[in-house]
Design an enzyme around this catalytic site. Structure first.
Site, PDB file in Angstrom:
ATOM      1  N   LYS A  13       0.837  -1.207   0.000  1.00  0.00           N
ATOM      2  CA  LYS A  13       0.000   0.000   0.000  1.00  0.00           C
ATOM      3  C   LYS A  13       0.872   1.257   0.000  1.00  0.00           C
ATOM      4  O   LYS A  13       0.685   2.146  -0.825  1.00  0.00           O
ATOM      5  CB  LYS A  13      -0.924   0.005   1.236  1.00  0.00           C
ATOM      6  CG  LYS A  13      -1.838  -1.214   1.304  1.00  0.00           C
ATOM      7  CD  LYS A  13      -2.765  -1.165   2.503  1.00  0.00           C
ATOM      8  CE  LYS A  13      -2.062  -1.242   3.843  1.00  0.00           C
ATOM      9  NZ  LYS A  13      -1.417  -2.536   4.110  1.00  0.00           N
ATOM     10  N   ARG A  84      -9.195   0.169   8.756  1.00  0.00           N
ATOM     11  CA  ARG A  84      -8.769  -1.208   8.996  1.00  0.00           C
ATOM     12  C   ARG A  84      -9.819  -1.997   9.765  1.00  0.00           C
ATOM     13  O   ARG A  84      -9.619  -3.179  10.024  1.00  0.00           O
ATOM     14  CB  ARG A  84      -7.475  -1.208   9.806  1.00  0.00           C
ATOM     15  CG  ARG A  84      -6.215  -1.407   8.957  1.00  0.00           C
ATOM     16  CD  ARG A  84      -5.030  -1.247   9.888  1.00  0.00           C
ATOM     17  NE  ARG A  84      -3.845  -1.921   9.429  1.00  0.00           N
ATOM     18  CZ  ARG A  84      -2.838  -1.332   8.780  1.00  0.00           C
ATOM     19  NH1 ARG A  84      -2.927  -0.084   8.440  1.00  0.00           N
ATOM     20  NH2 ARG A  84      -1.760  -2.034   8.468  1.00  0.00           N
ATOM     21  N   ARG A 123      12.319  -6.189   4.614  1.00  0.00           N
ATOM     22  CA  ARG A 123      12.245  -4.767   4.988  1.00  0.00           C
ATOM     23  C   ARG A 123      12.879  -4.544   6.362  1.00  0.00           C
ATOM     24  O   ARG A 123      13.618  -3.587   6.560  1.00  0.00           O
ATOM     25  CB  ARG A 123      10.779  -4.299   4.995  1.00  0.00           C
ATOM     26  CG  ARG A 123      10.625  -2.833   5.358  1.00  0.00           C
ATOM     27  CD  ARG A 123       9.202  -2.349   5.174  1.00  0.00           C
ATOM     28  NE  ARG A 123       8.260  -3.053   6.067  1.00  0.00           N
ATOM     29  CZ  ARG A 123       6.972  -2.787   6.126  1.00  0.00           C
ATOM     30  NH1 ARG A 123       6.448  -1.865   5.341  1.00  0.00           N
ATOM     31  NH2 ARG A 123       6.200  -3.452   6.965  1.00  0.00           N
ATOM     32  N   ARG A 125      11.608  -3.645   9.439  1.00  0.00           N
ATOM     33  CA  ARG A 125      11.191  -2.610  10.382  1.00  0.00           C
ATOM     34  C   ARG A 125      11.037  -3.255  11.764  1.00  0.00           C
ATOM     35  O   ARG A 125      11.004  -4.479  11.855  1.00  0.00           O
ATOM     36  CB  ARG A 125       9.839  -2.068   9.884  1.00  0.00           C
ATOM     37  CG  ARG A 125       9.616  -0.612  10.151  1.00  0.00           C
ATOM     38  CD  ARG A 125       8.441  -0.079   9.354  1.00  0.00           C
ATOM     39  NE  ARG A 125       7.196  -0.752   9.690  1.00  0.00           N
ATOM     40  CZ  ARG A 125       6.072  -0.639   8.996  1.00  0.00           C
ATOM     41  NH1 ARG A 125       6.047   0.104   7.898  1.00  0.00           N
ATOM     42  NH2 ARG A 125       4.994  -1.275   9.356  1.00  0.00           N
ATOM     43  N   ARG A 136       0.000  -9.993  12.625  1.00  0.00           N
ATOM     44  CA  ARG A 136      -0.622  -8.939  11.802  1.00  0.00           C
ATOM     45  C   ARG A 136      -1.485  -9.546  10.707  1.00  0.00           C
ATOM     46  O   ARG A 136      -2.539  -9.005  10.366  1.00  0.00           O
ATOM     47  CB  ARG A 136       0.463  -8.038  11.198  1.00  0.00           C
ATOM     48  CG  ARG A 136       1.108  -7.147  12.265  1.00  0.00           C
ATOM     49  CD  ARG A 136       2.409  -6.565  11.809  1.00  0.00           C
ATOM     50  NE  ARG A 136       2.242  -5.568  10.769  1.00  0.00           N
ATOM     51  CZ  ARG A 136       3.266  -5.053  10.080  1.00  0.00           C
ATOM     52  NH1 ARG A 136       4.497  -5.455  10.324  1.00  0.00           N
ATOM     53  NH2 ARG A 136       3.036  -4.150   9.171  1.00  0.00           N
TER      54      ARG A 136
END
Ligand code: B4P
Length: 178
Positions: A13, A84, A123, A125, A136
């Protein structure tokens, strides 16, 4: 024009938003970016959000709805990672209706879970470790997926394949907005 980018965590996104806001002159409203900015500033809200985000759970509806309400402007918006939950979607519809506006299109990015885990581990993070990612994804299934039917009923949903080259995904999104 008001657009929502909907999809699992790591579905791309934020990546696609960067292109869409340029192309269509939209304001980028990413609740994930706003929350990370609060954490970086070590604000009360940021301290509250940090442990929730690191567990992979969702920050409370009231907090994210208030962040969005404070940032709506006359300009069209690209909503990235918001709404969400159904409660967030209903609140957004009300906020926009109060301004004589509405959501025009909802683009759902579809990417399979194993590809998502790979992308997020790469990634790296602080909320990108495998346990949090799995959580998640479960939160997405339980709390965010119902939005697909919500926007389908309104006739606004366009679902596209979010895997492959960035340019190819971009082109699919543009076709879905036409
Ligand atoms: P977000 O910041 O919104 O979500 P994200 O995981 O970063 O997903 P995104 O889909 O944007 O992934 P990206 O483009 O970066 O949320 C983080 C947390 O904030 C949530 O878990 C929650 O706790 C909280 N939160 C946020 N909004 C909330 C709300 N409304 N309510 C409650 N809580 C909220 O892509 C991921 C990676 O894949 C990147 O490294 C990218 O380079 C790579 N990638 C992208 N496209 C690719 C492609 N086509 N091929 C290969 N790699 C690709």
């Amino acid at each position: 024009m008001n657009i929502i980018l909907l999809g699992a965590p790591g579905s791309g996104k934020g990546t696609q938003a960067a292109f869409l806001i340029e192309q269509h002159g939209l304001t980028h409203l990413s609740t994930g970016d706003m929350l990370r900015a609060e954490i970086a500033a070590d604000s009360d809200l940021g301290r509250q959000a940090k442990s929730i985000m690191e567990s992979g759970a969702l920050v409370s509806d009231d907090i994210v709805i208030a962040m969005i309400a404070a940032r709506l402007s006359e300009k069209g918006a690209l909503f990235d990672g918001f709404p969400r939950t159904i409660a967030q979607a209903e609140a957004l519809d009300k906020l926009l209706a109060g301004r004589g506006s509405q959501i025009d299109r909802v683009i759902e990015l579809q990417v399979d879970n194993e590809e998502i885990v790979k992308r997020m581990l790469a990634r790296g993070r602080s909320d990108d470790n495998e346990e949090t990612i799995r959580n998640r994804l479960a939160v997405f299934e339980a709390q965010t997926k119902p939005l697909i039917a919500y926007y389908e009923t309104q006739g606004k949903l366009r679902s596209i394949d979010g895997s492959g080259e960035l340019d190819a995904i971009r082109a699919r999104i543009e076709a879905a907005l036409a």
